[in-house]
Motif scaffolding. Structure first.
Motif, PDB file in Angstrom:
ATOM      1  N   UNK A 137      89.885  59.939  54.763  1.00  0.00           N
ATOM      2  CA  UNK A 137      88.594  60.638  54.777  1.00  0.00           C
ATOM      3  C   UNK A 137      87.676  60.079  55.861  1.00  0.00           C
ATOM      4  N   UNK A 138      87.672  58.751  56.021  1.00  0.00           N
ATOM      5  CA  UNK A 138      86.818  58.169  57.061  1.00  0.00           C
ATOM      6  C   UNK A 138      87.286  58.600  58.455  1.00  0.00           C
ATOM      7  N   UNK A 139      88.607  58.610  58.656  1.00  0.00           N
ATOM      8  CA  UNK A 139      89.140  59.023  59.959  1.00  0.00           C
ATOM      9  C   UNK A 139      88.820  60.492  60.236  1.00  0.00           C
ATOM     10  N   UNK A 140      88.898  61.332  59.221  1.00  0.00           N
ATOM     11  CA  UNK A 140      88.588  62.749  59.407  1.00  0.00           C
ATOM     12  C   UNK A 140      87.111  62.959  59.752  1.00  0.00           C
ATOM     13  N   UNK A 141      86.266  62.103  59.222  1.00  0.00           N
ATOM     14  CA  UNK A 141      84.836  62.173  59.584  1.00  0.00           C
ATOM     15  C   UNK A 141      84.671  61.961  61.098  1.00  0.00           C
ATOM     16  N   UNK A 142      85.346  60.928  61.633  1.00  0.00           N
ATOM     17  CA  UNK A 142      85.267  60.662  63.073  1.00  0.00           C
ATOM     18  C   UNK A 142      85.940  61.776  63.868  1.00  0.00           C
ATOM     19  N   UNK A 143      87.002  62.331  63.327  1.00  0.00           N
ATOM     20  CA  UNK A 143      87.698  63.424  64.000  1.00  0.00           C
ATOM     21  C   UNK A 143      86.786  64.644  64.112  1.00  0.00           C
ATOM     22  N   UNK A 144      86.083  64.950  63.023  1.00  0.00           N
ATOM     23  CA  UNK A 144      85.159  66.095  63.042  1.00  0.00           C
ATOM     24  C   UNK A 144      84.031  65.877  64.041  1.00  0.00           C
ATOM     25  N   UNK A 145      83.692  64.607  64.291  1.00  0.00           N
ATOM     26  CA  UNK A 145      82.641  64.289  65.268  1.00  0.00           C
ATOM     27  C   UNK A 145      83.170  64.299  66.693  1.00  0.00           C
ATOM     28  N   UNK A 146      84.475  64.567  66.861  1.00  0.00           N
ATOM     29  CA  UNK A 146      85.063  64.644  68.195  1.00  0.00           C
ATOM     30  C   UNK A 146      85.510  63.320  68.767  1.00  0.00           C
ATOM     31  N   UNK A 147      85.583  62.277  67.932  1.00  0.00           N
ATOM     32  CA  UNK A 147      85.956  60.947  68.419  1.00  0.00           C
ATOM     33  C   UNK A 147      87.406  60.649  68.026  1.00  0.00           C
ATOM     34  N   UNK A 181      80.458  49.521  48.279  1.00  0.00           N
ATOM     35  CA  UNK A 181      81.637  48.716  47.964  1.00  0.00           C
ATOM     36  C   UNK A 181      82.578  49.511  47.060  1.00  0.00           C
ATOM     37  N   UNK A 182      83.855  49.396  47.348  1.00  0.00           N
ATOM     38  CA  UNK A 182      84.853  50.089  46.523  1.00  0.00           C
ATOM     39  C   UNK A 182      84.930  49.470  45.128  1.00  0.00           C
ATOM     40  N   UNK A 183      85.231  50.316  44.133  1.00  0.00           N
ATOM     41  CA  UNK A 183      85.392  49.857  42.753  1.00  0.00           C
ATOM     42  C   UNK A 183      86.734  50.283  42.188  1.00  0.00           C
ATOM     43  N   UNK A 184      86.933  50.025  40.880  1.00  0.00           N
ATOM     44  CA  UNK A 184      88.228  50.323  40.242  1.00  0.00           C
ATOM     45  C   UNK A 184      88.540  51.811  40.252  1.00  0.00           C
ATOM     46  N   UNK A 185      87.511  52.659  40.225  1.00  0.00           N
ATOM     47  CA  UNK A 185      87.737  54.097  40.173  1.00  0.00           C
ATOM     48  C   UNK A 185      87.648  54.766  41.542  1.00  0.00           C
ATOM     49  N   UNK A 186      87.509  53.969  42.569  1.00  0.00           N
ATOM     50  CA  UNK A 186      87.518  54.535  43.921  1.00  0.00           C
ATOM     51  C   UNK A 186      88.899  55.082  44.236  1.00  0.00           C
ATOM     52  N   UNK A 187      88.930  56.083  45.108  1.00  0.00           N
ATOM     53  CA  UNK A 187      90.222  56.555  45.592  1.00  0.00           C
ATOM     54  C   UNK A 187      90.965  55.387  46.241  1.00  0.00           C
ATOM     55  N   UNK A 188      92.282  55.522  46.324  1.00  0.00           N
ATOM     56  CA  UNK A 188      93.066  54.428  46.900  1.00  0.00           C
ATOM     57  C   UNK A 188      92.635  54.198  48.349  1.00  0.00           C
ATOM     58  N   UNK A 189      92.936  53.011  48.853  1.00  0.00           N
ATOM     59  CA  UNK A 189      92.509  52.627  50.199  1.00  0.00           C
ATOM     60  C   UNK A 189      93.025  53.613  51.241  1.00  0.00           C
ATOM     61  N   UNK A 190      94.290  54.068  51.090  1.00  0.00           N
ATOM     62  CA  UNK A 190      94.872  54.974  52.075  1.00  0.00           C
ATOM     63  C   UNK A 190      94.127  56.302  52.104  1.00  0.00           C
ATOM     64  N   UNK A 191      93.782  56.845  50.925  1.00  0.00           N
ATOM     65  CA  UNK A 191      93.069  58.126  50.874  1.00  0.00           C
ATOM     66  C   UNK A 191      91.673  57.991  51.481  1.00  0.00           C
ATOM     67  N   UNK A 192      91.005  56.884  51.201  1.00  0.00           N
ATOM     68  CA  UNK A 192      89.665  56.706  51.762  1.00  0.00           C
ATOM     69  C   UNK A 192      89.720  56.513  53.276  1.00  0.00           C
TER      70      UNK A 192
END
Length: 987
Positions: free
Chosen positions: A178-188, A164-175
């Motif tokens: 990162x999640x999209x880049x994970x899928x991109x690296x997996x070829x999806x 779960x995200x907290x107060x010190x988590x990166x902003x929603x857009x940055x996260x």
């Protein structure tokens, strides 16, 4: 030497820190932050030092200086450990947030050992745990380290993304990125794009987003068939990161995108715009990403065989594509090797190789309104090579044959003469040129005269009359030396007419009367006509072709005089000269001048207002040209017919004529017909036909041809019109991208373009920035233009307009003091050259914004501005000024209604709005004020029904207006009133 006045106390220090926070990231902000830390250390106030250090770390982080950021943070961490009471909740939050900044900074430095990276993450985990903070940010950094190393990231991703995200988590857009880049690296690609959608749609954003996500999403969009979306995002995303050192990797990915979509020329243009990044990026990781994108572009250009092209690169020398490619490849290979050596993997070399080996994804994707090819990269632009359907005879290799062919074609007025003259000009200019001693060729003096005469005619065709006069006179002297009196006379006649046109170009000065200047032009052209007539009468034994050309000059000078001063006397003289030319040309069968005479006759009819007669003359000429030629006169004749049809308001026929003219023009060299003019006229016809997108294409094509033919002013004017049209169409990013490209032209950057035309281009760009929501950039550009236009003593009206618009943007930003200053400038300029509507608009809008943003605190200032607007309305009435849009009086009373509504003075608001309705009156079916009236009724209903609670009266007013709009069949204006009435009934 300090860049600022150093603060003398902590109050001044805090003011300076606030001011520095408004500066863009870069060396100026960073150096200032360094100086402010030095100043803070002189005060016995550790809290002030904390604030100064925080500002300095931010400057280093976003100024791409990762080596310095951890050092500053270490000082902050020591202060926190020694004096934790210095850190309130906000400062404590900032401190723990910046653990992530340090982790990223260390990751970007290959000289930091891998053990050091892991040690820092351990420090972060321990500090967060001791402070009772959520560990999601720590796991986020652990995932980024795994991705950087090229390890299997599945577990690290789940440990981070599953929390779960907290107060010190990166902003929603940055996260999300990162999640999209994970899928991109997996070829999806598909899943990555679905993940990115909230950011790409603008629902989530931050300082670096969506620009960062956009740069990564471009290629997946292409691979999944989203080329149009990729184009749109490229334009908006690139603008958000250009020239920004902290976003150099994003710039590199935009360069890569250009290289893989057939936009290599745009890529080189963007590289030139970002040449600062070669020097200002101090982060090795960001350097590697940027240089790899640069290398993709340069490698592609070199693969197309254009390694010799000039390009922007490292400072201190000039570069070709091939040279810079070699340099960049060496530097990037070294950086990748250093990271891989540190990490113990081959991840960075592998990623580089994958990017460099990508094949183009599209052969061609039109990214901007100004589509350029690699042939356009070198300046000056060469005339475009146009595929031709006709057979063109090759230029003769034999010098005598070449000279004979050039003269023969030149006397016919044949367009293919251009290539022969161009070849001869090159040969004669060579040091080893030897003139053939053949009687039929003539002397070298004669040949030089021919070349000068041909060059003079080209200058004249481009309206470069001063050059034409000089060249004609020089050619005349050489022809005289060569013993060719007929050609001598012809050149002197050409010089006389060109000189008269040069005088006719003169514009009235501030103290000159327009009528007097026109009279002077008429005198100059009359004298030129008399000179040509005298030269003709004194000439003996002229060959028919030369005499026909002399008669053509007589008719031309008479036609120019008619164009300058239409009137029966000048019309009769022009008609007589045309008839004389036509009779002679028919008698001697000079085909080129027969056609020329009939074109001049059609033009004379048009100048005297007899457009049907002009069309009839052209139709007869078209029949003649199609039957007997010369064929190269067809496109020009059809172009004139199209322009006349525009005058007759037959846009459909005009469009057909101009389209056919363009089709035929493609068979002939560029100078045969003004294709820029044809495209410009087609743009006008397209607008009349309700085809603005087609008009936009023709405007940009017109500009391209005009610049290629060195018609610089016309070309920039066409681009200016294209930019304005794209803005009107809501194609905001297209508008900005087009103007960014045009404003980077050497004419503009070197200050060689007319300053008013440059200002118009910048003004349109500022308006587009505002329309696109970039208020800060728009306001800065408007303020700069307002300062520059204050010196336009010959054009105070334009300054009044610019200052008024500047005031509105300043007020929109809440800067009411500067807004009032700008309105003061507008009023002062208006006093010199009345500009009622623009200045009144500015006064009313700033008044509205001040009341809206400041409420009762801003009421007095708002009413004072409306009082100024009332005085302008009175002045306009006294001067008999007719408003082009809204009446100044109705607009003023309506604004009184809004201003009073904003401050809660609803009775005063209702009275002002009822006055507005009285001034407008009930509109009729063709009344242009229907929308204005309907909106005034709506606002009156809101004030009366909602705020004053007089529901019955409001409904009576609204129902009457709804019935009236129903009778007028205006559903769009009726809908808001119907919705408001329903709301009032429900309540």
């Amino acid at each position: 030497m300090p860049t600022i006045s150093l603060p003398q106390n902590t109050d001044e220090l805090y003011e300076a820190l606030t001011a520095n926070d408004q500066r863009p990231y870069g060396r100026t902000r960073t150096v200032t932050a360094e100086e402010l830390v030095d100043a803070a250390e002189q005060f016995d106030d550790p809290a002030a030092l904390v604030h100064a250090l925080l500002e300095l770390q931010e400057a280093y982080t976003y100024g791409s200086e990762p080596r310095k950021s951890p050092v500053v943070f270490a000082r902050l961490l020591n202060l926190f450990d020694e004096q934790p009471d210095l850190f309130d909740d906000r400062l404590r939050h900032l401190l723990f947030w910046r653990f992530k900044w340090v982790a990223n900074a260390l990751l970007a430095l290959p000289e930091v050992p891998l053990a050091g990276l892991r040690q820092w993450l351990g420090e972060m985990r321990d500090r967060y745990t001791a402070a009772g903070l959520d560990l999601q940010p720590y796991y986020g950094q652990a995932y980024q380290l795994a991705a950087h190393l090229g390890e299997d990231t599945s577990l690290a991703y789940e440990l981070w993304a599953g929390r779960t995200r907290g107060r010190l988590s990166d902003c929603e857009a940055c996260e999300i990125c990162e999640r999209a880049r994970f899928h991109l690296a997996a070829g999806d690609d598909e899943r990555a794009l679905r993940t990115w959608e909230p950011v790409l749609q603008g629902e989530d954003s931050c300082q670096e987003e969506p620009a960062r996500s956009v740069s990564y999403a471009l290629l997946p969009l292409l691979r999944t068939g989203g080329a149009d979306r990729a184009r749109e995002l490229h334009l908006a995303g690139y603008r958000a990161c250009r020239r920004n050192p902290s976003m150099s990797p994003e710039v590199g990915r935009h360069l890569e995108f250009c290289a893989l979509t057939g936009n290599e020329a745009r890529g080189l243009e963007l590289l030139a715009e970002n040449r600062n990044l070669f020097e200002e990026v101090d982060s090795p990781r960001e350097q590697l990403d940027f240089l790899t994108g640069v290398e993709v572009l340069l490698r592609r250009v070199a693969a197309l065989g254009r390694g010799e092209l000039p390009t922007a690169g490292y400072a201190g020398r000039t570069w070709t594509v091939a040279e810079l490619h070699t340099e960049v490849r060496g530097r990037a290979d070294d950086l990748a090797a250093r990271f891989d050596a540190r990490n113990g993997t081959t991840a960075h070399a592998d990623r580089r190789r994958a990017r460099l080996e990508r094949a183009p994804l599209l052969d061609a994707l039109e990214l901007t309104l100004r589509t350029r090819s690699l042939d356009d990269v070198s300046e000056p632009l060469a005339p475009a090579a146009v595929p031709t359907a006709r057979t063109v005879s090759p230029v003769p290799e034999s010098l005598p044959e070449l000279i004979a062919r050039a003269r023969d074609l030149g006397d016919q007025g044949h367009p293919d003469a251009d290539a022969c003259w161009a070849r001869l000009r090159t040969l004669v200019a060579a040091r080893d040129y030897t003139h053939p001693e053949i009687e039929t060729v003539g002397t070298l003096v004669r040949l030089r005269a021919d070349l000068l005469n041909e060059e003079a005619e080209r200058a004249w065709a481009k309206d470069d009359h001063a050059v034409a006069v000089e060249l004609f006179e020089e050619a005349a002297g050489l022809y005289e030396d060569a013993g060719l009196p007929g050609r001598t006379v012809l050149c002197r006649a050409g010089a006389a007419v060109a000189a008269a046109e040069l005088l006719a170009e003169k514009r009235p000065g501030a103290d000159e009367d327009e009528a007097a200047v026109v009279a002077a032009r008429v005198v100059a052209l009359t004298d030129a006509h008399a000179t040509v007539v005298r030269l003709h009468e004194e000439a003996n034994g002229l060959a028919p072709e030369l005499e026909a050309r002399l008669l053509r000059l007589r008719a031309t000078s008479a036609g120019l005089r008619l164009q300058t001063s239409p009137g029966a006397e000048h019309a009769a003289a022009a008609t007589a000269e045309v008839d004389l030319l036509h009779t002679f040309a028919v008698r001697h069968d000079v085909a080129t001048q027969i056609s020329g005479a009939r074109l001049l006759r059609a033009s004379t009819h048009a100048l005297t207002g007899d457009l049907p007669a002009a069309v009839a003359e052209i139709d007869a000429l078209l029949d003649l040209l199609r039957a007997q030629g010369p064929a190269w006169h067809l496109p020009r004749t059809l172009g004139l017919r199209g322009r006349i049809q525009l005058g007759l308001r037959d846009a459909q026929t005009a469009h057909a004529d101009l389209t056919e003219a363009l089709r035929l023009a493609a068979d002939w060299p560029a100078r045969t017909v003004d294709r820029g003019r044809l495209h410009g006229d087609l743009a006008e016809a397209s607008m009349h036909l309700g085809r603005p997108e087609e008009a936009l294409r023709h405007l940009t094509r017109a500009a391209e041809f005009q610049l290629r033919e060195d018609e610089r002013i016309d070309g920039f004017c066409s681009y200016s019109n294209a930019a304005q049209l794209s803005l009107d169409l809501g194609r905001i990013e297209d508008c900005i991208a087009l103007l960014d490209s045009v404003l980077a032209e050497p004419d503009v950057t070197k200050g060689e373009l007319d300053d008013r035309l440059t200002a118009q281009l910048r003004l349109t760009r500022a308006r587009a920035l505002h329309a696109g929501g970039d208020l800060k950039a728009a306001t800065a550009e408007f303020a700069a233009l307002a300062a520059e236009s204050a010196g336009w003593d010959d054009d105070p009206g334009s300054h009044a307009m610019i200052a008024a618009e500047t005031a509105m943007l300043l007020a929109e930003s809440g800067e009411f003091g500067p807004a009032h200053d700008a309105l003061g400038q507008a009023l002062a300029a208006h006093a010199k050259a009345p500009n009622y509507e623009n200045v009144s608009n500015g006064l009313r809008e700033v008044a509205r914004l001040q009341a809206q943003q400041q409420g009762t605190d801003g009421l007095d200032d708002a009413l004072a501005l409306l009082a100024d607007a009332a005085r302008l309305a009175e002045e306009a009435r006294a001067a008999g000024h007719q408003a082009h849009g809204r009446s100044l009086d109705t607009a003023l009373s309506y604004e009184h209604g809004r201003v009073h509504a904003y401050v809660g003075a609803y009775e005063e608001s209702l009275a002002a709005l009822e006055k507005t309705l009285g001034l407008l009156g009930e509109p009729g079916p063709e009344d242009e004020r229907i929308a204005e009236w309907a909106e005034a009724v709506r606002l009156t209903g809101v004030v009366e029904g909602i705020y004053l609670k007089r529901t019955a009266a409001a409904l009576t007013r609204l129902d009457a207006a709804i019935r009236h709009l129903t009778a007028l069949d205006r559903p769009e204006e009726r809908a808001p009133l119907t919705e408001l009435a329903a709301r009032l009934r429900d309540e």
